[in-house]
Design an enzyme around this catalytic site. Structure first.
Site, PDB file in Angstrom:
ATOM      1  N   HIS A 197     -24.114  -5.312  27.991  1.00 49.67           N
ATOM      2  CA  HIS A 197     -25.102  -6.259  27.477  1.00 49.67           C
ATOM      3  C   HIS A 197     -26.364  -5.550  26.992  1.00 49.67           C
ATOM      4  O   HIS A 197     -26.918  -5.892  25.952  1.00 49.67           O
ATOM      5  CB  HIS A 197     -25.444  -7.265  28.578  1.00 49.67           C
ATOM      6  CG  HIS A 197     -26.427  -8.317  28.153  1.00 49.67           C
ATOM      7  ND1 HIS A 197     -26.047  -9.458  27.484  1.00 49.67           N
ATOM      8  CD2 HIS A 197     -27.769  -8.393  28.298  1.00 49.67           C
ATOM      9  CE1 HIS A 197     -27.108 -10.192  27.238  1.00 49.67           C
ATOM     10  NE2 HIS A 197     -28.171  -9.581  27.714  1.00 49.67           N
TER      11      HIS A 197
ATOM     12  N   HIS B  25     -26.286 -16.878  25.658  1.00 49.24           N
ATOM     13  CA  HIS B  25     -26.398 -17.054  27.102  1.00 49.24           C
ATOM     14  C   HIS B  25     -25.124 -17.728  27.591  1.00 49.24           C
ATOM     15  O   HIS B  25     -25.146 -18.761  28.248  1.00 49.24           O
ATOM     16  CB  HIS B  25     -27.658 -17.841  27.475  1.00 49.24           C
ATOM     17  CG  HIS B  25     -28.519 -17.105  28.452  1.00 49.24           C
ATOM     18  ND1 HIS B  25     -29.164 -17.710  29.496  1.00 49.24           N
ATOM     19  CD2 HIS B  25     -28.800 -15.788  28.558  1.00 49.24           C
ATOM     20  CE1 HIS B  25     -29.830 -16.799  30.194  1.00 49.24           C
ATOM     21  NE2 HIS B  25     -29.629 -15.634  29.641  1.00 49.24           N
TER      22      HIS B  25
END
Lengths: 227, 738
Positions: free
Chosen positions: B25, B71
């Site tokens: 990420h 998200h």
């Protein structure tokens, strides 16, 4: 030219929009931080929309204790014009400056959409330039906008012409389609719809102009702005 | 590798810092070598990829910042907080640049609503965005809503934010000036969100026993949002910037304090000492690694000079924002080769024990790069060969059309879409259009337009062309509000990069985006890659989401919408047939997908033809925005659901029917390819003459009027039926008992 105080609580978010509406009609807007204790030199007060103090506990419940509210109360008592929009209406109700209460919307969701309002009384600073029965397209933007009050209060509101605006089609379950009410004297007004968002045809409606002109005391003979 | 960097064994705290910073990420380690192929240059680009947000010069002394993020995994586990903190995070990325956030958009992808869990996810995600976005005071002006079974166990929640600032005030997240202070602003630090970037965002869901296994173990890695804290943080940070009190500023997002301190130090080429004992904590007994990697929300890091500390503290006190000195900017360390190395040191007290000491750039920029194996899926040829364009129509086209109609108003009514008095075209249309204005900005007559687009159905069949067409579709959407596209951001949602097929999809998609951006003259100014979107070993369809930012030079009148008027002529602008082996391909269309037909080919991407139609429409609409009178009365891009859907949507919005000529069978009703627009005009001869000059084909489709939508012999539906079906579809699905 009037000097209009726009009260800013931490969590307010429509203060710039309210100020823009005031300035559009040629008056001066001044931000009043919530800790201020005086309103010296101010000709009118707007409590704008938003989430004062995060709407913690319930909308308006904490904001009524901000120091500025004592000054607003004194200002209102002397006949000064006070306008509460959306969260500002919730604050005025919590502060006891307007009767009734605002509950969660009937559908239990936030609603941002245009509504058509019907002017039901012109005996308030907000509606004094409008006509009874006049229809105004003004958007709403709230979660807790369903107006309620006990029967006794309701009868009094009707009797005194304190119900100033009603929804043509009730979006949130408000008692008797109430969108805005005034105090008995007509100098303190609260409404859930956002007239500052209806000041320009470019943004969909200029029907808020007649309401702001009334609030700002723009002389009636002056023609309304086209856009 | 860490051993090589440090030339010794790392201790456990150092290992934890590398663990989060080198997660997929934070480091983009699987995608970075591919992302380099994207074009990022443009004369108006002020900040390209790699910063907190991309920034363009929009003219009139105003710069516009834009950023998109995912998200996904937090929202799968805890939809309200996952979506809410997604909004919070993206806002911080934008005001970090000095820009006031002015608009949010949310592309959302769920499984089919016949599944109760999906309904729970939709309601949770939408109320999370509504609850946080409305309260924090940033309008949500659009997005996308896609339902497909491939997202059932791995929904996608992407969020785009756009902000604006006076051009001269642009701020970068850089620490400089030895002796300066690193000040942590906002919330205290707790145990929430520890390892969010690694546990959640950089791993798939096992999901072996169905969706239930998604939840519990990972829920503590989801952060909890407080929009009121964020609102005060925004106002305080913008006021600090207005007053010139900060040298640099950086948001705390994934990987928390370690990320913010190492990135600012690495960019500034200076060292940073962080006192772990100075950081205000929410709970007792937190370990240094927890403090350094916590993803507690609503925090920012400001670099200030010591002389400004009193002013900073006072301003923060006004906004009730906590401000704490947690770090000092120090000289870089000189290594044995005489090179200056910016070291991040974690200490117990500024003069106390050194708990960790690592080169900042090794955390921030020097994660390993993976060139993972790629392979074209073995079954793709068979999937492509199974093309629904050859299917005979079955059943009634009327029913097929009604089945495709969905009004997303139930979603966007829950979002404040109007704050700041900029919203000229809000959610639910082809693109959103805003005045370029806001607190603290110089006056401008310009407008900015935004659209987010995706088409996983196309990209599953051909990720390269599918992505190119997605970019084209987005540019076409902007044209409908008169805007010329200026920049692209992307959120690349893909499956597990350890599957060679997924890496191939990602690489192809990036090539397709490159091809489209070069063909249409657009720079990519930022992006986000979300991998490991898988569950139970099944990857999602490749889902590159593009966000397009466009500009309208003069915005004094609203552009025409979908509402047409009695007697208007209806025309199709753009090439009537697809550039494809089929005149009207059905591969990857919503029509085919609803019938369970997921194979086929996608049409070719032809930049020149597309650009001609798009430029013509953008020009026609832009002149209306500038206040010039026009015969054009309505415009709508032909997108998902095809021509029939576009016409039905215009019928529903205007409550007026239309008589349309006979089309070339059901395929022309439902075929999807960009570069086509339905427009109406009250002077068709003049309109056709202008299109001829531009070299853009126009097909006369029919006229507006009556209470029925009739398309040749295929479609015959009352206006009421079309409107009520469209209006009720989403709410009825959400209300289903199951």
């Amino acid at each position: 030219m009037s000097r209009i105080g726009v009260v800013v609580f931490p969590g307010s978010n429509c203060e710039y929009d309210a100020a823009a509406a005031v300035e559009r009609l040629g008056d001066q807007a001044e931000f009043i931080w919530h800790t201020r204790t005086d309103l010296d030199g101010i000709d009118g007060v707007i409590l704008p929309g938003g989430f004062a103090h995060g709407d913690y506990l319930r909308p308006g419940a904490l904001a009524r204790f901000s120091p500025v509210m004592a000054a607003v109360e004194r200002f209102a008592a002397t006949g000064g014009p006070v306008l509460g929009i959306c969260n500002g209406f919730q604050v005025l109700v919590e502060a006891g400056l307007l009767p009734g209460a605002l509950q969660k919307n009937r559908g239990l969701t936030f609603l941002c959409q245009p509504t058509t309002l019907v002017v039901s009384s012109t005996s308030s600073v907000l509606t004094r330039h409008a006509r009874v029965g006049q229809e105004l397209v003004v958007p709403i933007n709230h979660f807790s906008g369903s107006y309620t009050c006990d029967d006794e209060t309701y009868d009094e509101l009707v009797r005194n012409g304190q119900i100033v605006l009603r929804y043509k089609e009730n979006p949130n379950g408000s008692r008797d389609d109430i969108a805005g009410v005034a105090n008995k004297a007509g100098n303190v007004v609260g409404l859930m719809p956002h007239p500052e968002r209806a000041m320009s045809a470019l943004l969909g409606s200029a029907d808020g102009v007649v309401l702001f002109e009334g609030f700002l005391g723009v002389p009636l003979e002056q023609p309304a702005l086209a856009n | 590798m860490i051993r090589e960097v440090l030339d010794r064994e790392p201790n456990s705290l150092e290992l934890a810092l590398y663990g989060v910073m080198w997660s997929e990420h934070c480091s983009y380690k699987s995608s970075r070598i591919h992302l380099r192929r994207l074009p990022t240059e443009g004369a108006h680009v002020l900040v390209g990829p790699g910063e907190n947000a991309g920034v363009i010069d929009a003219g009139d002394g105003i710069a516009v910042a834009i950023r998109i993020e995912s998200h996904n995994h937090p929202s799968a586990i805890e939809p309200y907080q996952g979506a809410a903190t997604g909004v919070g995070g993206i806002l911080r990325d934008v005001f970090t640049m000095g820009a006031r956030p002015l608009a949010v958009m949310d592309p959302l992808f769920f499984g089919e609503l016949s599944d109760a869990r999906q309904r729970w996810l939709v309601e949770g995600v939408v109320s999370g965005i509504s609850g946080y976005g409305n309260s924090v005071g940033v309008p949500t002006i659009g997005g996308e809503l896609t339902f497909d079974d491939c997202y059932a166990s791995n929904p996608l929640v992407n969020v785009l934010c756009c902000g604006a600032l006076p051009t001269e005030r642009l701020v970068l997240g850089v620490a400089s000036g030895v002796g300066n202070l690193a000040v942590l602003l906002g919330s205290s630090t707790g145990r929430d969100g520890i390892g969010g970037v690694s546990v959640l965002a950089s791993a798939g869901f096992d999901g072996a026993d169905g969706a239930e296994s998604l939840d519990d173990a990972k829920r503590p890695s989801v952060q909890v949002g407080d929009p009121y804290e964020e609102k005060r943080l925004i106002e305080a940070c913008l006021a600090l910037l207005d007053d010139g009190l900060v040298v640099g500023i950086q948001d705390l997002g994934g990987a928390g304090i370690v990320c913010a301190t190492s990135e600012t130090a690495a960019r500034g080429g200076v060292g940073m000492d962080v006192d772990v004992s100075a950081i205000p904590l929410r709970e007792a007994g937190m370990e240094p690694f927890e403090i350094m990697t916590s993803e507690s929300q609503e925090r920012m890091l400001a670099i200030i000079t010591p002389e400004n500390w009193d002013a900073v503290a006072k301003l923060c006190a006004k906004w009730e924002v906590r401000a704490t000195v947690i770090g000092h900017v120090v000289e870089p360390t000189i290594d044995e080769n005489g090179r200056a190395v910016a070291m991040l040191r974690v200490r117990q007290g500024f003069d106390g024990e050194i708990l960790a000491e690592v080169p900042a750039s090794s955390l921030a920029d020097e994660a390993p790069l993976y060139d993972r194996p790629m392979s074209r899926p073995a079954d793709l040829d068979a999937i492509n060969a199974d093309d629904p364009s050859d299917d005979e129509p079955v059943g009634s086209p009327n029913d097929d059309l009604l089945d495709l109609l969905v009004d997303p108003a139930w979603v966007y009514r829950q979002y404040d879409s109007q704050l700041f008095l900029n919203t000229v075209v809000g959610p639910g249309r082809d693109a959103a259009l805003l005045r370029l204005g806001g607190p603290g900005l110089p006056y401008s007559e310009r407008g900015i337009a935004l659209s987010t687009d995706s088409n996983p159905r196309w990209c599953a069949l051909d990720p390269r062309t599918g992505t190119s067409l997605t970019v084209a579709e987005s540019v076409a959407n902007l044209a409908c509000v008169g805007a010329t596209a200026k920049a692209v951001v992307n959120c690349l949602n893909f499956g597990n990069p350890e599957h060679p097929e997924v890496m191939w999809q990602l690489s192809e998609s990036i090539d397709g985006m490159t091809e489209a951006c070069l063909g249409l003259g657009l720079p990519v100014i930022g992006g986000n890659v979300s991998l490991y979107n898988e569950s139970g070993g099944h990857d999602i369809d490749p889902t590159p989401v593009v966000g397009l930012l466009g500009v309208v030079e003069s915005l004094v009148a609203p552009p025409p919408g979908w509402g047409w008027r009695e007697g208007d002529d209806i025309v199709l602008v753009g090439t009537r047939h697809a550039n494809s082996q089929y005149r009207f391909p059905l591969g990857g269309t919503r029509w085919a997908t609803r019938r369970g037909r997921r194979g086929g080919h996608v049409p070719n991407f032809d930049a020149e033809t597309l650009a001609a139609a798009i430029d013509f429409v953008a020009g026609e609409i832009a002149s209306i925005c500038a206040g010039v009178s026009s015969d054009v009365t309505a415009v709508h891009d032909v997108g998902a659901g095809g021509l029939a859907t576009a016409l039905a949507e215009m019928v529903a919005v205007s409550q007026l029917g239309a008589g349309i000529v006979e089309l070339e069978g059901h395929a022309e009703l439902f075929s999807e390819f960009p570069g086509r627009f339905v427009m109406t005009t009250n002077d068709v001869d003049a309109f056709v003459a202008r299109a001829d000059v531009a070299g853009v084909p126009v097909t006369h489709l029919g006229t507006v009027g009556g209470a029925v939508l009739r398309i040749g012999s295929m479609i015959n539906l009352s206006v009421d039926e079309v409107a009520s079906r469209r209006r009720g579809a989403l709410e009825e699905s959400l209300a289903a008992v199951g």
